[in-house]
Design an enzyme around this catalytic site. Structure first.
Site, PDB file in Angstrom:
ATOM      1  N   ASN A   7     -10.506 -54.457  49.025  1.00 42.67           N
ATOM      2  CA  ASN A   7     -10.231 -55.800  49.559  1.00 42.67           C
ATOM      3  C   ASN A   7      -9.525 -55.595  50.902  1.00 42.67           C
ATOM      4  O   ASN A   7      -8.327 -55.313  50.945  1.00 42.67           O
ATOM      5  CB  ASN A   7      -9.344 -56.562  48.569  1.00 42.67           C
ATOM      6  CG  ASN A   7      -9.122 -58.008  48.983  1.00 42.67           C
ATOM      7  OD1 ASN A   7      -9.565 -58.423  50.065  1.00 42.67           O
ATOM      8  ND2 ASN A   7      -8.437 -58.753  48.153  1.00 42.67           N
ATOM      9  N   ARG A  89     -14.785 -56.929  48.464  1.00 45.13           N
ATOM     10  CA  ARG A  89     -14.584 -58.372  48.433  1.00 45.13           C
ATOM     11  C   ARG A  89     -14.837 -58.925  49.837  1.00 45.13           C
ATOM     12  O   ARG A  89     -14.257 -58.430  50.807  1.00 45.13           O
ATOM     13  CB  ARG A  89     -13.143 -58.642  48.026  1.00 45.13           C
ATOM     14  CG  ARG A  89     -12.873 -60.090  47.937  1.00 45.13           C
ATOM     15  CD  ARG A  89     -11.460 -60.355  47.533  1.00 45.13           C
ATOM     16  NE  ARG A  89     -11.379 -61.732  47.129  1.00 45.13           N
ATOM     17  CZ  ARG A  89     -10.402 -62.235  46.440  1.00 45.13           C
ATOM     18  NH1 ARG A  89      -9.430 -61.474  46.054  1.00 45.13           N
ATOM     19  NH2 ARG A  89     -10.390 -63.506  46.144  1.00 45.13           N
ATOM     20  N   HIS A 178     -12.500 -68.708  45.793  1.00 44.27           N
ATOM     21  CA  HIS A 178     -12.079 -68.156  44.485  1.00 44.27           C
ATOM     22  C   HIS A 178     -13.295 -67.979  43.564  1.00 44.27           C
ATOM     23  O   HIS A 178     -13.160 -67.997  42.340  1.00 44.27           O
ATOM     24  CB  HIS A 178     -11.068 -69.079  43.761  1.00 44.27           C
ATOM     25  CG  HIS A 178      -9.739 -69.234  44.429  1.00 44.27           C
ATOM     26  ND1 HIS A 178      -9.057 -70.433  44.428  1.00 44.27           N
ATOM     27  CD2 HIS A 178      -8.961 -68.365  45.086  1.00 44.27           C
ATOM     28  CE1 HIS A 178      -7.911 -70.297  45.065  1.00 44.27           C
ATOM     29  NE2 HIS A 178      -7.830 -69.037  45.487  1.00 44.27           N
ATOM     30  N   ARG A 237      -0.551 -75.319  51.187  1.00 43.77           N
ATOM     31  CA  ARG A 237      -1.663 -76.093  51.772  1.00 43.77           C
ATOM     32  C   ARG A 237      -1.627 -77.524  51.238  1.00 43.77           C
ATOM     33  O   ARG A 237      -1.349 -77.735  50.056  1.00 43.77           O
ATOM     34  CB  ARG A 237      -3.012 -75.473  51.412  1.00 43.77           C
ATOM     35  CG  ARG A 237      -3.245 -74.114  52.024  1.00 43.77           C
ATOM     36  CD  ARG A 237      -4.692 -73.688  51.800  1.00 43.77           C
ATOM     37  NE  ARG A 237      -4.858 -72.270  52.054  1.00 43.77           N
ATOM     38  CZ  ARG A 237      -5.273 -71.381  51.153  1.00 43.77           C
ATOM     39  NH1 ARG A 237      -5.594 -71.771  49.926  1.00 43.77           N
ATOM     40  NH2 ARG A 237      -5.384 -70.120  51.479  1.00 43.77           N
ATOM     41  N   GLU A 381     -10.437 -60.727  38.883  1.00 40.37           N
ATOM     42  CA  GLU A 381     -11.434 -60.684  39.955  1.00 40.37           C
ATOM     43  C   GLU A 381     -11.925 -59.258  40.196  1.00 40.37           C
ATOM     44  O   GLU A 381     -13.099 -59.040  40.496  1.00 40.37           O
ATOM     45  CB  GLU A 381     -10.835 -61.261  41.243  1.00 40.37           C
ATOM     46  CG  GLU A 381     -10.579 -62.753  41.120  1.00 40.37           C
ATOM     47  CD  GLU A 381      -9.704 -63.302  42.224  1.00 40.37           C
ATOM     48  OE1 GLU A 381     -10.263 -63.630  43.268  1.00 40.37           O
ATOM     49  OE2 GLU A 381      -8.482 -63.410  42.027  1.00 40.37           O
TER      50      GLU A 381
END
Ligand code: AMP
Length: 397
Positions: A7, A89, A178, A237, A381
């Site tokens: 990642n 990723r 996601h 956010r 993940e």
């Protein structure tokens, strides 16, 4: 089989070496300060190793990762030949990628094409891919996209009601993020409930939060949009907001659009609602229990918005069989789960307060007479990336 999961960020690179069949991680770590000086943090079991290693580019970071993985003392494999494939990723697959895929020149070109949609992440992801290709040229590489799971959405879910030219010319639409987590939880939930055909709403609630409506394993709708800013309020956010707020703030305070977006991405969400107490739900829980009204409002608003989307997605799918909670808050914060489920009595959702106290384990928390099964399904993940990578590489042989 050994899959190396990468990642890559702009100045960091996380890695894990995983067996995709068992999910066992033999080693993991983080290369940080790439392009500045370079530091490797490596972990095997409880053993942590920190080394300062020059990393002018991602290539040196990958080289340092491979060197420590095969190190006689701190390593876990004898040679890099034991790494069967690398799974990367990648943030944004735009309209180019509907699934994970083996990386070749065309794939690199298509990931580059998606840079305008993921301007911060895709270039970093590409640096990770190109560094691996340089350092381990014969090992298969796979790209796993954060957006791909959501590509089964119908146009009524992914199109914005704005002039068509922006969709046609600029690919402006809902993508969702996601996706690797939503895909993992959807697959795992199907195993747990022992069915393939059912309607579920998955709540990935963490620092970033998103929800998805999934029917028979396929995504029907999701809360994030062109970027991860949309949907429910998050740590920092704002989530969904009237776009005219941007115009108002820019006009009144002389902000540029970028400055305003920075406020909406980094200074909003539950952090702002709690009057800057914290973006961390544990701090908000403590604050609320000590009588801090802003912290209580932040949690209340969060649960309210999540519950509203459960209702919306139930309408969109004409029903709901299973509701799942995952990620940092979803897996651990029983107060948020209870707060969301309180709104859903009209659907026949009932959770067991004792079971709901448990944290971070795979567990059904609904009562036997609940009309909707409610599950906590910890996300993984990395396992999803490893499994996709292994499947593609095996199929290509
Ligand atoms: P994530 O982005 O999935 O890593 O989730 C981060 C969020 O999970 C933070 O807001 C944490 O407050 C929350 N979180 C992590 N552990 C717990 C916990 N034990 N109880 C409540 N919230 C938690």
């Amino acid at each position: 089989m050994n899959i190396l999961i990468i990642n890559a960020g702009s100045s960091s690179l996380k890695y894990q070496l995983m067996d995709p069949d068992t999910g066992v991680v033999s080693a993991k770590g983080l290369c940080e300060r790439i392009g500045i000086d370079g530091r490797l943090n490596h972990k095997v079991g409880d053993n942590k190793i920190v080394k300062d290693i020059p990393m002018p580019t991602h290539s040196e970071a990958i080289a340092a990762t491979l060197a420590i993985l095969v190190d006689e003392v701190d390593g876990v494999i004898k040679s890099t030949d034991e790494i069967d494939a690398v799974g990367h990723r990648v943030l944004h697959g735009g309209m180019e990628f509907f699934d994970s895929c083996i990386i070749n020149d065309d794939v690199i070109t298509a990931i580059k094409k998606c840079i305008p949609l993921g301007p911060l992440h895709n270039p970093a992801n590409l640096m990770g891919i190109e560094a691996c290709q340089k350092v381990m040229p014969t090992t298969p590489q796979v790209a796993v996209f954060d957006t791909a799971f959501h590509m089964t959405m119908p146009p009524k879910a992914y199109r914005y009601a704005i002039p068509t030219e922006y969709y046609k010319n600029d690919s402006i639409r809902r993508y969702g993020f996601h996706g690797t987590s939503h895909k993992y939880v959807a697959r795992r939930t199907a195993e747990l409930v022992g069915k393939k055909e059912f309607k579920m709403v998955n709540c990935h609630l963490g620092n970033g939060s998103s929800m998805s409506a999934v029917k028979d394993g396929k995504c029907q709708d999701t809360t994030m949009g062109l970027t991860p800013l949309a949907g429910v309020p998050m740590g920092t956010r704002s989530g969904d907001i009237d776009a005219a707020v941007v115009q108002f703030l820019c006009n009144k305070y002389g902000y540029s659009v970028d400055e305003c977006l920075n406020i909406l991405n980094k200074k909003s969400g539950v952090l702002a609602l709690s009057e800057n107490l914290s973006s961390d739900f544990r701090d908000l829980e403590n604050g609320a229990s000590e009588g801090n009204e802003s912290a209580a409002l932040a949690r209340e608003k969060f649960c309210y918005e999540v519950a509203k989307y459960v209702g919306a997605y139930t309408a969109a799918m004409n029903g709901i069989d299973v509701l799942t909670f995952t990620a940092g808050v979803g897996e651990n914060d029983g107060g948020v789960r209870a707060g969301v489920c309180e709104y859903l009595g009209y659907l026949g959702v009932k959770i067991d307060p004792e079971l709901n106290k448990k944290r971070g384990t795979e567990l059904k928390i609904s009562t036997p007479d609940s009309k909707v099964e409610v599950w906590v399904v910890p996300t993984n993940e990395e396992l999803m990336i490893a499994q996709d990578t292994a499947e593609l590489v095996k199929a290509a042989k």
